[in-house]
Write a protein that holds these residues in place. Structure first.
Motif, PDB file in Angstrom:
ATOM      1  N   UNK C  28      18.081 -27.627 -27.724  1.00  0.00           N
ATOM      2  CA  UNK C  28      17.265 -27.772 -28.934  1.00  0.00           C
ATOM      3  C   UNK C  28      18.161 -27.882 -30.181  1.00  0.00           C
ATOM      4  N   UNK C  29      19.215 -27.052 -30.202  1.00  0.00           N
ATOM      5  CA  UNK C  29      20.138 -27.073 -31.333  1.00  0.00           C
ATOM      6  C   UNK C  29      20.855 -28.428 -31.394  1.00  0.00           C
ATOM      7  N   UNK C  30      21.124 -28.963 -30.187  1.00  0.00           N
ATOM      8  CA  UNK C  30      21.858 -30.232 -30.119  1.00  0.00           C
ATOM      9  C   UNK C  30      20.982 -31.415 -30.481  1.00  0.00           C
ATOM     10  N   UNK C  31      19.680 -31.165 -30.682  1.00  0.00           N
ATOM     11  CA  UNK C  31      18.803 -32.234 -31.151  1.00  0.00           C
ATOM     12  C   UNK C  31      18.551 -32.108 -32.646  1.00  0.00           C
ATOM     13  N   UNK C  32      19.089 -31.056 -33.248  1.00  0.00           N
ATOM     14  CA  UNK C  32      18.846 -30.782 -34.662  1.00  0.00           C
ATOM     15  C   UNK C  32      19.771 -31.571 -35.566  1.00  0.00           C
ATOM     16  N   UNK C  33      19.659 -31.326 -36.863  1.00  0.00           N
ATOM     17  CA  UNK C  33      20.426 -32.083 -37.858  1.00  0.00           C
ATOM     18  C   UNK C  33      21.953 -31.952 -37.703  1.00  0.00           C
ATOM     19  N   UNK C  34      22.427 -30.869 -37.072  1.00  0.00           N
ATOM     20  CA  UNK C  34      23.884 -30.682 -36.969  1.00  0.00           C
ATOM     21  C   UNK C  34      24.438 -31.157 -35.633  1.00  0.00           C
ATOM     22  N   UNK C  35      23.664 -31.969 -34.913  1.00  0.00           N
ATOM     23  CA  UNK C  35      24.019 -32.295 -33.522  1.00  0.00           C
ATOM     24  C   UNK C  35      25.428 -32.861 -33.359  1.00  0.00           C
ATOM     25  N   UNK C  36      25.890 -33.612 -34.338  1.00  0.00           N
ATOM     26  CA  UNK C  36      27.199 -34.244 -34.178  1.00  0.00           C
ATOM     27  C   UNK C  36      28.381 -33.300 -34.426  1.00  0.00           C
ATOM     28  N   UNK C  37      28.076 -32.102 -34.902  1.00  0.00           N
ATOM     29  CA  UNK C  37      29.173 -31.199 -35.259  1.00  0.00           C
ATOM     30  C   UNK C  37      29.575 -30.267 -34.125  1.00  0.00           C
ATOM     31  N   UNK C  38      28.644 -30.017 -33.199  1.00  0.00           N
ATOM     32  CA  UNK C  38      28.945 -29.015 -32.172  1.00  0.00           C
ATOM     33  C   UNK C  38      29.908 -29.568 -31.124  1.00  0.00           C
ATOM     34  N   UNK C  39      30.693 -28.649 -30.543  1.00  0.00           N
ATOM     35  CA  UNK C  39      31.681 -29.081 -29.558  1.00  0.00           C
ATOM     36  C   UNK C  39      31.064 -29.330 -28.185  1.00  0.00           C
ATOM     37  N   UNK C  40      30.095 -28.483 -27.807  1.00  0.00           N
ATOM     38  CA  UNK C  40      29.551 -28.607 -26.448  1.00  0.00           C
ATOM     39  C   UNK C  40      28.063 -28.271 -26.436  1.00  0.00           C
ATOM     40  N   UNK C  41      27.319 -29.036 -25.661  1.00  0.00           N
ATOM     41  CA  UNK C  41      25.902 -28.742 -25.448  1.00  0.00           C
ATOM     42  C   UNK C  41      25.715 -28.358 -23.994  1.00  0.00           C
TER      43      UNK C  41
END
Lengths: 117, 149, 334
Positions: C28-41
């Motif tokens: 869910x977090x990886x579909x949010x506005x910051x999706x491109x910033x996270x290292x791993x989903x």
């Protein structure tokens, strides 16, 4: 006509509970306890059974109907067994619902698992 | 921080919380009503099949409990309940959901103290208060009507 | 000589440096506005484990290993791990550390734990008790729901003030020396109770604590919010953020550059998260991705990171207690 009656009264009971949730910060658990107890009390006062006559499932399916069934069971138990019926009547009348809920609860717990939301 | 009054703050906070109550109300009314209509359908059908009134009522409860339990298991019921609120909580479907959902949830804690014990964590109070009030009410009823021993 | 300025703000003359950081989040977090910033989903929330709690442990472990790898160190170079989570007895961290085998100090500050761990780690390094430490925390929507609220399949309704616990973890390696970003100051929060009792309105319970800590820090350092590129609060959510703005303006402070990790991480319109994200993993995953990456890119040079925590438990709230809250602040510069 019975369907319209069921819809109108069943919906009405749910709507009252919704207003309690939105405006009083009562938790659902408290509201359910309130509803069951209200069903019991209204039945003993002779007020709920007439509602069941008019609204059918609209009055029996909501949790007040569970209270209604408990109280009717107690009244019937007193008629058949006297004082013992005070204790045994309620659950006798609700045995089907409670057993079904417990059994299906266990069964579905075996089959299904909670899913991520 | 110099300027802070708990009372004023709490007032300000309570002003901010607005549930979309009209929308909730309509949802609760319609879904709750619809569940009762379904119940009425089952009840009528059971009576037509020749069941006495009380048994028909039991069949209605059992069927609704089964359906609610199944929808809970499939992960559908909470999606309806999200909108319907009291519309799914107040009918017997809510009682079934309150039993099935913790039973599923606490499977990891074992079948005795997980499933077996936690099953009643939400629905327990309903049974406790329903039975206690019916016994107290029954005692009063017994004394007033002067029933036999 | 004490390393403080003003009444209670700590300064770290040795400037501990963030040499590696890593974030891991749920679907869910990886579909949010910051999706491109996270290292791993992680995809499905179980993360290959058979319970939500084990999945959460694995989140911490994964974030920690990621941060260590990025800092080009190995497990044996780490002198201490500072961290914790939301679960009873901090089991996510405990079990993650069972396999990591790093000296471990478990922390509990509810959702403020990321800032708490950064402060503890910086104090440790500035006291020269080691060269490298890990600061990390996690939360998992599913494990938090079953502990604090209802079973996942329970048909309840969330009010508009409710927040959504983030599934995620962030970890960073703090070292005695490095190229930054550097931890320069910190203010340790006090427990503030504004008398809020609504468990579905954590933002309102935490905003006064955030205001309290921020005011103390600004007073001690004799600065204003405009001296910083951004001020990030932990997980006040949209409602708590508005309340904090209001409280600050009551104290004659304007903070246009105020952002909230809980407000940033989800799109409440499309993701049905109501007031925003919450949980230790919220500020941890946002700090160790969106914020620190922008600092590395020099888009942000001087920020305040203030994680907020609501310190109640199911027991205290059943006993009718109100919700105490805390906010810890660290200043990060590059």
């Amino acid at each position: 006509m019975p369907y319209l009656n069921a819809f109108l009264f069943g919906g009405f009971l749910c709507a009252i509970a919704q207003l309690l949730i939105d405006f009083t910060k009562m938790t659902p658990a408290r509201i359910l306890v309130l509803y069951v107890s209200a069903g019991v009390i209204l039945t003993f006062l002779g007020l709920y059974n007439p509602l069941v006559e008019i609204f059918g499932a609209g009055a029996t399916v909501p949790l007040t109907g569970f209270g209604n069934a408990l109280a009717n069971g107690v009244i019937k138990g007193i008629g058949e067994k006297g004082l013992l019926g005070v204790i045994s009547g309620g659950l006798t009348a609700c045995a089907a619902g409670i057993s079904a809920a417990i059994f299906f609860g266990y069964l579905f717990a075996l089959i299904f698992s909670s899913k991520e939301k | 921080m110099q300027h802070f009054s708990k009372k004023e703050y709490q007032k300000q906070v309570s002003k901010q919380e607005k549930s979309p109550w009209i929308k909730n109300l309509i949802w609760a009314y319609c879904v709750g009503g619809a569940i009762c209509v379904l119940g009425q359908g089952i009840l009528t059908y059971a009576k037509q099949m020749g069941l006495p009134k009380e048994d028909a009522g039991c069949v209605t409860s059992i069927t609704l409990i089964f359906l609610s339990g199944l929808l809970t298991g499939l992960g559908v019921l909470d999606k309806i309940a999200k909108h319907a609120g009291a519309g799914t909580i107040v009918p017997i479907t809510g009682f079934a959901n309150a039993i099935v959902s913790p039973a599923m949830e606490f499977k990891n804690e074992g079948f005795i103290l997980g499933v077996g014990a936690k099953m009643f964590v939400i629905a327990g109070p309903v049974i406790v208060y329903g039975i206690c009030s019916s016994v107290i009410g029954g005692l009063i009823y017994y004394l007033i009507t002067g029933g036999r021993l | 000589m004490t390393k403080t300025i003003g009444k209670r703000t700590l300064i770290f003359p040795s400037r501990p440096s963030v040499n590696g950081f890593y974030s891991v989040v749920g679907e869910k977090e990886a579909q949010g506005p910051l999706k491109d910033w996270f290292d791993l989903t992680i995809g499905e929330g179980h993360f290959g484990e058979d319970s939500w709690e084990k999945a959460e442990s694995k989140l911490i472990e994964t974030a920690t290993m990621g941060a260590i790898e990025q800092s080009k160190l190995s497990l044996t170079d780490i002198n201490c791990f500072f961290g914790g989570d939301l679960l009873n007895q901090c089991i996510s961290a405990n079990y993650a550390l069972r396999s990591l085998q790093i000296p471990f100090l478990g922390l509990y500050g509810a959702c403020s734990t990321m800032a708490e761990s950064l402060i503890a780690g910086s104090v440790f390094l500035d006291g020269e008790f080691g060269k490298n430490v890990i600061c990390s925390t996690s939360s998992h929507f599913c494990s938090a729901e079953r502990q604090f609220r209802f079973p996942l399949e329970y048909g309840g309704q969330r009010p508009p003030t409710a927040q959504w616990t983030v599934t995620g973890s962030g970890a960073c390696v703090l070292s005695k020396t490095g190229e930054g970003p550097y931890i320069t100051h910190a203010t340790i929060g006090k427990v503030i109770d504004a008398g809020i009792t609504d468990l579905n309105n954590m933002g309102a319970a935490m905003a006064p604590a955030a205001c309290h800590t921020l005011c103390a820090f600004l007073e001690d350092t004799n600065t204003t919010p405009q001296d910083y590129d951004k001020i990030f609060t932990g997980d006040l959510g949209s409602i708590g953020k508005d309340l904090l703005r209001q409280l600050l303006s009551d104290n004659a402070i304007t903070a246009e550059n105020l952002e909230d990790c809980g407000d940033l991480i989800f799109d409440s319109e499309t993701q049905d998260t109501h007031a925003g994200g919450s949980g230790c993993g919220c500020s941890a995953s946002v700090l160790n991705s969106y914020i620190l990456k922008q600092m590395k890119q020099k888009k942000l040079k001087k920020i305040l990171f203030m994680a907020t925590g609501a310190l109640m438990s199911p027991t205290s709230s059943l006993q009718g207690e109100s919700i105490p809250a805390i906010a810890h602040l660290v200043q990060i510069e590059i």
